[in-house]
Design a protein around this motif. Structure first.
Motif, PDB file in Angstrom:
ATOM      1  N   GLU A   1      -1.822 -12.700  -6.959  1.00  0.00           N
ATOM      2  CA  GLU A   1      -0.516 -12.500  -6.333  1.00  0.00           C
ATOM      3  C   GLU A   1      -0.503 -11.234  -5.491  1.00  0.00           C
ATOM      4  O   GLU A   1      -0.040 -11.229  -4.343  1.00  0.00           O
ATOM      5  N   LEU A   2      -1.014 -10.128  -6.069  1.00  0.00           N
ATOM      6  CA  LEU A   2      -0.989  -8.855  -5.365  1.00  0.00           C
ATOM      7  C   LEU A   2      -1.891  -8.873  -4.140  1.00  0.00           C
ATOM      8  O   LEU A   2      -1.546  -8.295  -3.101  1.00  0.00           O
ATOM      9  N   VAL A   3      -3.053  -9.520  -4.262  1.00  0.00           N
ATOM     10  CA  VAL A   3      -3.957  -9.608  -3.107  1.00  0.00           C
ATOM     11  C   VAL A   3      -3.288 -10.389  -1.987  1.00  0.00           C
ATOM     12  O   VAL A   3      -3.364 -10.006  -0.811  1.00  0.00           O
ATOM     13  N   ALA A   4      -2.616 -11.493  -2.341  1.00  0.00           N
ATOM     14  CA  ALA A   4      -1.917 -12.287  -1.332  1.00  0.00           C
ATOM     15  C   ALA A   4      -0.813 -11.460  -0.679  1.00  0.00           C
ATOM     16  O   ALA A   4      -0.642 -11.480   0.553  1.00  0.00           O
ATOM     17  N   ARG A   5      -0.069 -10.714  -1.502  1.00  0.00           N
ATOM     18  CA  ARG A   5       1.005  -9.871  -0.945  1.00  0.00           C
ATOM     19  C   ARG A   5       0.445  -8.763  -0.065  1.00  0.00           C
ATOM     20  O   ARG A   5       1.022  -8.431   0.978  1.00  0.00           O
ATOM     21  N   ALA A   6      -0.700  -8.201  -0.474  1.00  0.00           N
ATOM     22  CA  ALA A   6      -1.318  -7.143   0.328  1.00  0.00           C
ATOM     23  C   ALA A   6      -1.754  -7.683   1.686  1.00  0.00           C
ATOM     24  O   ALA A   6      -1.591  -7.016   2.715  1.00  0.00           O
TER      25      ALA A   6
END
Length: 244
Positions: free
Chosen positions: A155-160
């Protein structure tokens, strides 16, 4: 006191700059992946420690089972020796009867010794079993946390990546801001406006020069007519007056 204040401010500034440099150098995806690897390594270490604890518990349980089996075996031997003694005594053979009773006593002593060892091991086994159960539960919790971390990582990688793309778009839009006089496009437009003004000035100047030429041409026509009439006066009869 002033020096300490200055040194404190300098130290805070250095720390702030270092932290800012670290934050700028951090790659969210790489940092989260490293966190996943570290947590996975911690789980592997925990599994190794728990496996060793379980191994020790199984040794205790095996020793306990052997002590119980030994106690039961000596108990059976004591019963057999006692019955044999009774048989010998019933047949009038007191000497052999006493001998088998003594063997029964030895067997009972061995039985008691094995039972004591089993009794001493029982509390330790119970405690270690509770510890192992807690460790297993903790390990399962760690594994569940790891799965949550992996899901959060995605999730965080996608948001980044989305945030990075948004920043790039914003920077690209900013670089071609039509209303910003300091942008490259603004400077190009200002240069073109100056060139257009120069061309307009040249056109106006050329138009002004052309008008002057026509004025001079008209003046020249008037002079020519005057000269012609003067020549006519000199060569011909006097001109008649114009009737009113």
């Amino acid at each position: 006191m002033t020096k300490q204040s200055i040194f404190g401010r300098i130290s805070a500034l250095v720390r702030a700059n270092v932290n800012a440099a670290i934050d700028a150098a951090e790659d969210p995806q790489k940092m989260i992946d490293q966190l996943v690897r570290d947590y996975s390594s911690s789980i592997a270490d925990a599994e190794s420690a728990i496996a060793e604890t379980i191994g020790n518990l199984r040794l205790l349980e095996r020793d306990y089972a052997e002590d119980v089996d030994t106690a039961n075996e000596w108990g059976r031997k004591a019963i057999a020796a006692s019955r044999k003694a009774d048989e010998m005594r019933a047949s009038g053979n007191s000497g052999d009867a006493d001998k088998f009773d003594n063997l029964a006593k030895v067997a009972l002593q061995r039985q008691i010794s094995a039972e004591n060892e089993a009794k001493e091991a029982a509390p330790t086994i119970a405690t270690q079993t509770e510890v192992v159960d807690r460790l297993k539960a903790g390990l399962q919790g760690m594994k569940e946390k790891l799965e949550q971390l992996k899901a959060k990582r995605n999730e965080l990688v996608a948001r980044a990546k989305v945030a990075e793309a948004q920043n790039r778009v914003a920077d690209a839009v900013k670089s071609v801001d039509f209303l910003d006089p300091n942008s490259e496009l603004g400077r190009f437009e200002d240069k073109i406006r100056r060139q257009e003004a120069l061309a307009q000035g040249k056109q106006e100047l050329a138009a002004s020069s052309l008008d002057q030429q026509f004025i001079e041409l008209e003046n020249l026509g008037e002079v020519t007519e005057v000269e012609a009439r003067l020549a006519a006066l000199k060569s011909g009869p006097a001109p008649q007056a114009i009737d009113r």
